[in-house]
Scaffold this motif. Sequence first.
Motif, mmCIF file in Angstrom:
data_model
loop_
_atom_site.group_PDB
_atom_site.id
_atom_site.type_symbol
_atom_site.label_atom_id
_atom_site.label_comp_id
_atom_site.label_asym_id
_atom_site.label_seq_id
_atom_site.Cartn_x
_atom_site.Cartn_y
_atom_site.Cartn_z
ATOM 1 N N ASP A 136 -19.354 -2.437 16.856
ATOM 2 C CA ASP A 136 -19.200 -3.333 15.705
ATOM 3 C C ASP A 136 -17.926 -4.153 15.878
ATOM 4 N N GLU A 137 -17.772 -5.093 14.955
ATOM 5 C CA GLU A 137 -16.545 -5.907 14.897
ATOM 6 C C GLU A 137 -16.179 -6.469 16.276
ATOM 7 N N LYS A 171 -15.713 -2.144 18.394
ATOM 8 C CA LYS A 171 -15.341 -0.795 17.977
ATOM 9 C C LYS A 171 -16.584 0.078 17.880
ATOM 10 N N VAL A 172 -16.487 1.268 18.480
ATOM 11 C CA VAL A 172 -17.575 2.241 18.356
ATOM 12 C C VAL A 172 -17.046 3.394 17.508
ATOM 13 N N TYR A 173 -17.631 3.562 16.351
ATOM 14 C CA TYR A 173 -17.147 4.576 15.399
ATOM 15 C C TYR A 173 -17.754 5.950 15.695
ATOM 16 N N ASN A 174 -16.907 6.951 15.603
ATOM 17 C CA ASN A 174 -17.361 8.338 15.745
ATOM 18 C C ASN A 174 -17.737 8.880 14.366
ATOM 19 N N GLN A 175 -18.403 10.031 14.349
ATOM 20 C CA GLN A 175 -18.838 10.611 13.066
ATOM 21 C C GLN A 175 -17.677 10.964 12.150
ATOM 22 N N PHE A 218 -12.481 5.698 15.780
ATOM 23 C CA PHE A 218 -13.257 4.772 16.618
ATOM 24 C C PHE A 218 -12.591 4.602 17.974
ATOM 25 N N GLU A 219 -13.375 4.167 18.922
ATOM 26 C CA GLU A 219 -12.813 3.793 20.218
ATOM 27 C C GLU A 219 -13.178 2.341 20.494
ATOM 28 N N THR A 220 -12.291 1.668 21.210
ATOM 29 C CA THR A 220 -12.531 0.267 21.533
ATOM 30 C C THR A 220 -13.183 0.165 22.914
#
Lengths: 294, 164
Positions: A207-208, A270-274, A278-280
């Motif tokens: 995202d983003e 950005k990949v969001y974790n549960q 998040f990690e870029t």
Amino acid sequence: MRQIIILSIMIFGTFVLKAQDALPKFTVTPSEIDALTENVVIEFDVTGTAVAGLTDVYIWSWAPGLSPSEMLLCYDQGSPSWGSISQNAKLDPVPGQPNKFRLTLPKTVTRAGVEVTFNNVAELFGVGDTPGKIKEFGFLLRSQDGSSEGKQTPGDMKTSITLLPLEFESSYFRTFPAKVSSKDVITAYLNLSLIESSEDQKLAVADEITAKVSLLDENGTVLLTSESMETTFTNEEEYAFSFLTNMLGEFPEGSSLDDVTKCQVVFSGKVYNQDGTFETVSSKAFEFDFQDYE
Amino acid sequence: MKKIFSILFVTLLFFSCQPDEIPPIGEPTDYIPMLTGTWNLDKFEQIDADAESKSFPDFATVKDLTHVFAGHPYTDFSITFNADGTFTSDAGSSYMQMLSSGNWDVDDTEYPSAIILSSGSETQTIALSSLADVILGKVEFKEERKQADTGKIKIKYVYSLSKN
């Protein structure tokens, strides 16, 4: 003393061999061509290459995806053979410049006893009726017997020419306009539905999405890198952002926009974790050359 | 008697075929007063000339740049052509690059195809895309970016303006 002389010869020999490893330099006129562009001239400078100093220099050229992939100049009939290159592949020497050779279109040759004229790149590769099949072609320069071709091997794309597309094709990355100068408004697009296998596949669900632009000089030195810029999601499902080179930031002292020849674009998301962290994830650097427009 | 009628008929026919007199042509249109005034930019478009020549889809051929930079709309731009031959332009917050003041003229007073802006040693030529609607207070400027070695048009910019 003897050891010093031997060592000197070895070092000198290394430099000579290294010099002869150089890839040929070349210019294409006009600078932007597609498969159907006529009156094309490709001029090669073989100084420092394995064929430097030769009187007769031949071109061995291939286009990925075609079968056979070799340029029709390389063989007279049947199948292309590295060991028996056609005389048609001999480049024209540039008068008064011993290490410079040209391939000029239109080019008229005799193939299988029939006179043939090649007007464009598509015809050179036997796809004059389906020119969209050829997107780029690679080449190496060699002696007639093939003993001098330097470090290149047939099929590699160390020296290659990319053609302008004849039909629009969606791609992982593109710019609008397709070719731009450093003074134009540039829009860069990323199509994550066409993400390449070599990329971090997490980017496809990120995202983003933002982007950073770097401007480089002719040596590949990064002169400036922009702040992250937001992208928008288009109707064609591409992430896009527009920029002008003069709005990206201040050039370091001693350099200016006049020094810029290339541009690199890196997209990040950005990949969001549960757990909410998040990690870029970033794309590779997409690089393109600026054109010389007036 | 029949012969006389025939001769009269032919004579009448001959004179009836004389060309009409061409009416005088009106005075050539004077575009200068029509261009004089303040023009605001309504739309700014960029065209990929290669894509256009190959009939690529619209999204790969034309891009509307009017509001492409958030907070820096090209609609901020305006230019005023004064009757005394001077001009002023105001980029506002836009990234428009045009001379800000100086003198203006057209390349041909009867059939203008370009407006020439000058300021000191600097000159900027703005091609006129269309003057058809200038009487209605609409005008289109165009800028063509050409490949240096061939002169081939690669990118076109079209500025649509309306008069205050």
